[in-house]
Design a protein around this motif. Structure first.
Motif, PDB file in Angstrom:
ATOM      1  N   THR A  12       0.835  -1.216   0.000  1.00 50.04           N
ATOM      2  CA  THR A  12       0.000   0.000   0.000  1.00 50.04           C
ATOM      3  C   THR A  12       0.863   1.257   0.000  1.00 50.04           C
ATOM      4  N   THR A  52       2.564   1.697  -3.323  1.00 46.27           N
ATOM      5  CA  THR A  52       1.610   2.075  -4.369  1.00 46.27           C
ATOM      6  C   THR A  52       1.271   3.566  -4.274  1.00 46.27           C
ATOM      7  N   ILE A  53       1.165   4.079  -3.048  1.00 42.72           N
ATOM      8  CA  ILE A  53       0.936   5.525  -2.880  1.00 42.72           C
ATOM      9  C   ILE A  53       2.106   6.313  -3.476  1.00 42.72           C
ATOM     10  N   TRP A  84       1.674   6.240  -7.233  1.00 48.04           N
ATOM     11  CA  TRP A  84       0.642   7.179  -7.709  1.00 48.04           C
ATOM     12  C   TRP A  84       1.098   8.636  -7.548  1.00 48.04           C
ATOM     13  N   THR A 104       4.142  -7.122  -3.603  1.00 45.52           N
ATOM     14  CA  THR A 104       3.046  -8.006  -4.028  1.00 45.52           C
ATOM     15  C   THR A 104       3.539  -9.441  -4.176  1.00 45.52           C
ATOM     16  N   SER A 127      -3.272  -0.134   6.318  1.00 45.62           N
ATOM     17  CA  SER A 127      -3.382   0.390   4.950  1.00 45.62           C
ATOM     18  C   SER A 127      -4.429   1.498   4.876  1.00 45.62           C
ATOM     19  N   ILE A 175      -3.826   5.488   3.952  1.00 43.08           N
ATOM     20  CA  ILE A 175      -4.485   6.157   2.822  1.00 43.08           C
ATOM     21  C   ILE A 175      -5.315   7.343   3.306  1.00 43.08           C
ATOM     22  N   VAL A 189      -5.675   7.637  -5.066  1.00 40.27           N
ATOM     23  CA  VAL A 189      -5.616   6.815  -3.850  1.00 40.27           C
ATOM     24  C   VAL A 189      -6.997   6.517  -3.295  1.00 40.27           C
ATOM     25  N   MET A 247      -8.096   2.941  -3.592  1.00 45.25           N
ATOM     26  CA  MET A 247      -7.269   2.071  -2.758  1.00 45.25           C
ATOM     27  C   MET A 247      -7.830   1.946  -1.342  1.00 45.25           C
ATOM     28  N   TYR A 248      -8.501   2.974  -0.868  1.00 43.82           N
ATOM     29  CA  TYR A 248      -9.035   2.963   0.490  1.00 43.82           C
ATOM     30  C   TYR A 248     -10.026   1.820   0.687  1.00 43.82           C
ATOM     31  N   GLN A 271     -10.099  -1.026  -1.120  1.00 44.87           N
ATOM     32  CA  GLN A 271      -9.609  -2.337  -1.534  1.00 44.87           C
ATOM     33  C   GLN A 271      -9.548  -3.334  -0.373  1.00 44.87           C
TER      34      GLN A 271
END
Length: 565
Positions: free
Chosen positions: A39, A42-43, A46, A81, A150, A154, A295, A298-299, A301
């Motif tokens: 997470t 990924t932030i 992005w 991942t 996570s 986010i 994002v 993503m919150y 997910q």
């Protein structure tokens, strides 16, 4: 079952399900940590994308900083991942392996049962239900542990960018727990029905195979075909119902998530156009708006994953009653003596065994001592209980009365599964090479170990004339072995295991006199310094023993004893 009893059973099932995760917990904790890192990375990714997009929309060339952050964050997220998937797979494997080991021990006839396990239910538990439990833990444990971290990360990033967008996410998330509860209720009913339908189909299929000849003889094949079709249709219907319920609960969650994302997109768009201004909020820029929009999905997910895990959780809970009844409790090796490489004395003291459904004991008052390094033979008519006696010595069964002990220079213990070598009338050859089949006795054995086992079992000449020697494949499309040669494979396996105790059940059955004589020589050579307990009808094999007992009417008596030098 009363409501209180049902509630107690549910609580016990949940506790049992939680304890089943212990063998893989360390790996799943690592997976949770990697999931949280995924997470964060990924932030970062992005953030780089928002920088690059801002430059492009402004008519400038993308900056090296934006590109570096984009690709660096992407690589780190991909690594996290991969690590998550790897740790989940190992944790799942550990859990499933531990459950299957306990299942095998529980399904063997050790201990006293009120009845024999149903073969169809046992097969379903071993093959499918164990995977349901392992899959649930591999999916839900990392997600449950990493989701709060996570989501908090986010939400914090979104609040720093635009706190009104964070408020919208927080308000939308308040509706999710109700949806998760509905998903759980829907999943439980469907999972119970699906488990029952699966068990019924497995029972019908197994009974059909076992009784195929009888069904043909009584012209009942068509009726059984119809029964199979009904059972398959029931399983299909319950599976479709589970999918329908999952789709319904997923659709409700999608509406909530879509509304939240749309509200945030509308707020950010109107703010960028200048139609909405909130004095306490930071100034809206293209970078802030793009990153908040990226994002935002993503919150939700982790919440989506948790909703999906409700279905696997209810499947796992439905599997608990079917599987837990077969399991043997995990046992400690602390009080076991290891017969490997050590002389073993086998002592039976006033041993009796009565099966739960029998009126009279099968064995009663047995006293027997197999001295370390000697051969002890047990002879008797068919049905006298010779194989049952061997199962007591090997630890497959527990006596109803009396004790069975293995004595070594390092201590004494009750027999335990895997502590001795067993050779029976049938030798199972698995697809693979001769070396692979021998290596079953010790999977980590090297080439030199295999060659010593081959020589000890008298297989050297057989292997020498094969086209690929130890690498020659066996089975369909491969090389065939005679019954005597297959028995030598079993001897080589036992030799490779280095067990100090060998238990032999009619090892020379169905062999001609010459082959039997050769096999006895091979057994004698392979078991030098080992303790051997053998049940046999063979006069030649009985003569080769140091001590011969007779077994009849459930009792034992000494027939012959001699000292061999």
């Amino acid at each position: 079952m009363t409501t209180d009893q049902a509630g107690t059973a549910t609580v016990e099932a949940r506790e049992w399900l939680g304890a089943a995760a212990t063998p893989g917990r360390r790996w799943l904790l690592s997976a949770a940590g990697c999931q949280a890192l995924e997470t964060a990375f990924t932030i970062v990714q992005w953030t780089g994308l928002a920088l690059v997009a801002g430059d492009v929309l402004a008519g400038d060339r993308p900056s090296w900083l934006g590109l570096g952050v984009l690709f660096g964050g992407g690589l780190l997220a991909a690594g996290a991942t991969w690590s998550t998937a790897r740790f989940q797979a190992v944790g799942r494997q550990r859990i499933a392996h531990a459950l299957r080991r306990r299942l095998v021990a529980g399904l063997l006839p050790a201990g006293q049962r009120d009845g024999e396990p149903d073969p169809a239910t046992a097969a379903l538990a071993t093959v499918e239900l164990t995977d349901d439990i392992a899959d649930f833990h591999a999916q839900s444990t990392p997600q449950r542990l990493s989701a709060p971290v996570s989501m908090a990360l986010i939400l914090s990033v979104t609040a720093m960018l635009q706190w009104p967008a964070a408020v919208i996410l927080l308000l939308a998330s308040l509706l999710i727990p109700l949806n998760l509860r509905l998903a759980g209720l829907f999943a439980k009913e469907g999972a119970d029905a699906q488990a029952a339908a699966g068990a019924r189909l497995a029972a019908v299929v197994l009974d059909s195979f076992r009784g195929l000849q009888t069904l043909r003889n009584i012209s009942a094949l068509e009726r059984r075909r119809s029964e199979l079709a009904r059972a398959a249709a029931d399983l299909n219907a319950t599976t479709i119902a589970v999918i329908r319920r999952a789709s319904l609960s997923g659709a409700v969650m999608d509406v909530v998530i879509t509304f939240s994302i749309a509200a945030n997109a509308t707020y950010i768009g109107l703010s960028l156009l200048g139609y909405v201004r909130m004095g306490a909020a930071p100034g809206m820029t293209l970078f802030r708006g793009l990153l908040a929009l990226l994002v935002c999905p993503m919150y939700f997910q982790p919440l989506r994953a948790m909703a999906a895990s409700f279905h696997s959780r209810e499947r796992a809970l439905s599997a608990v009653p079917a599987i837990s009844g077969f399991l043997a409790e995990p046992s400690s090796n602390a009080e076991r003596v290891s017969p490997a490489g050590e002389p073993v004395t086998v002592v039976l003291d006033n041993v009796s065994l009565r099966f739960p459904t029998a009126d009279e004991p099968t064995l009663r008052g047995l006293n027997l001592t197999g001295q370390a390094g000697s051969w002890t033979a047990v002879a008797g008519p068919s049905g006298a209980g010779k194989t049952t006696l061997l199962s007591l010595i090997a630890g497959v069964r527990a006596p109803s009365h009396g004790t069975v002990q293995w004595l070594t220079p390092t201590g004494a213990s009750a027999p335990w599964l895997g502590g001795c070598a067993w050779i029976g009338q049938q030798t199972v050859l698995l697809p693979g090479s001769i070396g692979d089949n021998i290596r079953i006795g010790r999977p980590d054995a090297g080439r030199a170990d295999l060659e010593r086992a081959v020589a000890a079992a008298g297989l050297a000449e057989v292997v020498a004339r094969l086209p690929l020697r130890l690498d020659t494949p066996l089975g369909e499309g491969g090389w065939g072995l005679s019954t005597g040669e297959a028995r030598r494979i079993a001897i080589a396996r036992a030799f490779l295991s280095e067990a100090g105790l060998w238990v032999l059940d009619e090892p020379t059955a169905h062999l001609d006199a010459d082959t039997e004589a050769q096999l006895i020589v091979a057994l004698r050579n392979a078991t030098r310094g080992r303790t051997v307990i053998v049940a046999t009808h063979s006069t030649a094999l009985a003569r080769s023993a140091d001590l011969l007992f007779g077994l009849s009417d459930g009792t034992i008596h000494t027939v012959r004893e001699e000292t061999r030098v």
